[in-house]
Design a protein around this motif. Structure first.
Motif, mmCIF file in Angstrom:
data_model
loop_
_atom_site.group_PDB
_atom_site.id
_atom_site.type_symbol
_atom_site.label_atom_id
_atom_site.label_comp_id
_atom_site.label_asym_id
_atom_site.label_seq_id
_atom_site.Cartn_x
_atom_site.Cartn_y
_atom_site.Cartn_z
ATOM 1 N N VAL A 14 0.841 -1.200 0.000
ATOM 2 C CA VAL A 14 0.000 0.000 0.000
ATOM 3 C C VAL A 14 0.876 1.249 0.000
ATOM 4 N N ALA A 15 1.950 1.241 0.781
ATOM 5 C CA ALA A 15 2.849 2.393 0.827
ATOM 6 C C ALA A 15 3.554 2.597 -0.509
ATOM 7 N N PHE A 16 4.020 1.503 -1.135
ATOM 8 C CA PHE A 16 4.718 1.601 -2.419
ATOM 9 C C PHE A 16 3.783 2.091 -3.522
ATOM 10 N N ILE A 17 2.571 1.568 -3.541
ATOM 11 C CA ILE A 17 1.590 1.986 -4.552
ATOM 12 C C ILE A 17 1.299 3.476 -4.411
ATOM 13 N N LYS A 18 1.184 3.947 -3.178
ATOM 14 C CA LYS A 18 0.962 5.382 -2.941
ATOM 15 C C LYS A 18 2.150 6.193 -3.440
ATOM 16 N N GLU A 19 3.372 5.713 -3.215
ATOM 17 C CA GLU A 19 4.570 6.398 -3.700
ATOM 18 C C GLU A 19 4.558 6.540 -5.218
ATOM 19 N N GLN A 20 3.958 5.558 -5.896
ATOM 20 C CA GLN A 20 3.906 5.568 -7.355
ATOM 21 C C GLN A 20 2.685 6.327 -7.892
ATOM 22 N N ASN A 21 1.956 6.987 -6.984
ATOM 23 C CA ASN A 21 0.808 7.837 -7.352
ATOM 24 C C ASN A 21 -0.301 7.060 -8.048
ATOM 25 N N PHE A 22 -0.506 5.816 -7.586
ATOM 26 C CA PHE A 22 -1.619 5.008 -8.080
ATOM 27 C C PHE A 22 -2.650 4.911 -6.963
ATOM 28 N N ALA A 23 -3.898 5.244 -7.273
ATOM 29 C CA ALA A 23 -4.963 5.212 -6.264
ATOM 30 C C ALA A 23 -5.706 3.886 -6.325
ATOM 31 N N LEU A 24 -5.841 3.239 -5.174
ATOM 32 C CA LEU A 24 -6.543 1.965 -5.075
ATOM 33 C C LEU A 24 -8.027 2.182 -4.799
ATOM 34 N N PRO A 25 -8.906 1.298 -5.291
ATOM 35 C CA PRO A 25 -10.319 1.375 -4.913
ATOM 36 C C PRO A 25 -10.496 1.042 -3.432
ATOM 37 N N PRO A 26 -11.543 1.553 -2.804
ATOM 38 C CA PRO A 26 -11.689 1.387 -1.347
ATOM 39 C C PRO A 26 -11.678 -0.056 -0.859
ATOM 40 N N PHE A 27 -12.273 -0.994 -1.621
ATOM 41 C CA PHE A 27 -12.424 -2.363 -1.106
ATOM 42 C C PHE A 27 -11.077 -3.045 -0.845
ATOM 43 N N VAL A 28 -10.019 -2.572 -1.499
ATOM 44 C CA VAL A 28 -8.713 -3.210 -1.341
ATOM 45 C C VAL A 28 -8.223 -3.111 0.105
ATOM 46 N N THR A 29 -8.545 -2.025 0.775
ATOM 47 C CA THR A 29 -8.063 -1.834 2.145
ATOM 48 C C THR A 29 -9.182 -1.923 3.181
ATOM 49 N N TRP A 30 -10.250 -2.653 2.859
ATOM 50 C CA TRP A 30 -11.230 -2.986 3.887
ATOM 51 C C TRP A 30 -10.628 -4.030 4.819
ATOM 52 N N THR A 31 -10.709 -3.763 6.109
ATOM 53 C CA THR A 31 -10.238 -4.731 7.092
ATOM 54 C C THR A 31 -11.230 -5.889 7.195
ATOM 55 N N TYR A 32 -10.814 -6.910 7.918
ATOM 56 C CA TYR A 32 -11.700 -8.061 8.135
ATOM 57 C C TYR A 32 -12.994 -7.620 8.818
ATOM 58 N N ASN A 113 4.852 -1.761 -17.211
ATOM 59 C CA ASN A 113 5.694 -1.243 -16.125
ATOM 60 C C ASN A 113 5.128 0.113 -15.716
ATOM 61 N N ARG A 114 4.467 0.161 -14.551
ATOM 62 C CA ARG A 114 3.823 1.386 -14.076
ATOM 63 C C ARG A 114 4.771 2.282 -13.276
ATOM 64 N N GLY A 115 5.940 1.767 -12.889
ATOM 65 C CA GLY A 115 6.862 2.602 -12.146
ATOM 66 C C GLY A 115 7.755 1.794 -11.225
ATOM 67 N N GLY A 116 8.832 2.410 -10.801
ATOM 68 C CA GLY A 116 9.792 1.728 -9.948
ATOM 69 C C GLY A 116 10.945 1.203 -10.774
ATOM 70 N N GLY A 117 11.329 -0.047 -10.526
ATOM 71 C CA GLY A 117 12.489 -0.633 -11.189
ATOM 72 C C GLY A 117 12.209 -1.096 -12.612
ATOM 73 N N LEU A 118 13.217 -1.693 -13.197
ATOM 74 C CA LEU A 118 13.127 -2.273 -14.537
ATOM 75 C C LEU A 118 12.448 -3.631 -14.442
ATOM 76 N N LEU A 119 11.546 -3.920 -15.365
ATOM 77 C CA LEU A 119 10.893 -5.229 -15.443
ATOM 78 C C LEU A 119 11.599 -6.055 -16.512
ATOM 79 N N VAL A 120 12.011 -7.277 -16.148
ATOM 80 C CA VAL A 120 12.747 -8.146 -17.055
ATOM 81 C C VAL A 120 11.978 -9.449 -17.245
ATOM 82 N N LEU A 121 11.850 -9.889 -18.491
ATOM 83 C CA LEU A 121 11.144 -11.134 -18.804
ATOM 84 C C LEU A 121 12.000 -12.031 -19.676
ATOM 85 N N ARG A 122 11.684 -13.315 -19.657
ATOM 86 C CA ARG A 122 12.143 -14.280 -20.650
ATOM 87 C C ARG A 122 10.924 -15.072 -21.112
ATOM 88 N N CYS A 123 10.840 -15.362 -22.410
ATOM 89 C CA CYS A 123 9.654 -16.007 -22.990
ATOM 90 C C CYS A 123 10.053 -17.191 -23.871
#
Length: 226
Positions: A14-32, A113-123
């Motif tokens: 949640v902290a990292f997503i906020k740092e990347q300026n991506f807003a989550l929908p409310p249900f993601v952080t509903w507690t039990y 890649n929405r932000g942060g580090g480099l994304l690397v793949l092999r296919c």
């Protein structure tokens, strides 16, 4: 995995997503406890498996072999009232944290890649018996189609994307820090649509050493109904 480990992974996410300026929908952080107050108006969240998915793929070491996923929207293969033909996920891959080789039977997906580090793949292309083929692989990257040798390193920088067709094996990890990854795809059902190259566990066995912070989507069937 321990519940305390899962809870901390969620807090960090949640902290990292906020740092990347991506807003989550409310249900993601509903507690039990908040979930206990929700009625049938929210059945789509449960029935279409929206929300948290954290797995170590049976490795016992999430930070080495694992992935965090949050499904934001999705339809259903089996229930016509959820007739979305598309899905969207948010993923976090830690630096050096590997997602094992797999492909999807029904799902074509774009990985962004929405932000942060480099994304690397092999296919790799897959064969009729699920083998990895040593044949050239066509890569679809931001409107460009080109061929690479099987298993070649493919780098996806911030803002870039790759489109992965059905039946194409892929593995990925982040370099230079955590990577926030977007996934836009056809309707998704992780219970039936993943074909891993090597045997893995998909959903973790959880040791309950503290209270649930946010429930995983795989735990919805055990949630109390209002």
């Amino acid at each position: 995995m321990k519940r305390s480990e899962i809870n901390q992974i969620m807090r960090d996410a949640v902290a990292f997503i906020k740092e990347q300026n991506f807003a989550l929908p409310p249900f993601v952080t509903w507690t039990y406890d908040e979930w206990k107050t929700k009625n049938s108006e929210y059945d789509e969240i449960k029935d279409c498996m929206l929300g948290w998915d954290i797995t170590d793929f049976g490795s016992g070491d999430f930070h080495k072999i694992g992935l965090l996923m949050i499904t934001l929207r999705n339809g259903s293969f089996s229930d016509p009232k959820y007739n979305k033909t598309y899905a969207e996920k948010l993923l976090i891959s830690e630096e050096g944290q590997v997602t094992p080789y797999h492909f999807h039977w029904k799902k074509q997906e774009d990985i962004i890649n929405r932000g942060g580090g480099l994304l690397v793949l092999r296919c790799y292309n897959s064969g009729e018996n699920g083998e990895k083929l040593d044949t050239p692989v066509t890569i679809y990257q931001d409107g460009r189609a080109y061929e690479v040798a099987a298993g070649s390193r493919i780098e996806i920088g911030t803002g870039e994307s790759i489109s992965l067709p059905m039946g194409q094996y892929h593995t990925f990890w982040a370099e230079g820090g955590k990577c926030l990854i977007g996934e836009v795809s056809r309707t998704n059902d992780d219970n039936v649509d993943n074909r891993f190259y090597e045997k893995t566990g998909r959903f973790p066995t959880i040791e309950e050493d503290e209270a649930i912070l946010y429930p995983l989507f795989s735990e919805y069937p055990n949630m109390p109904a209002k």
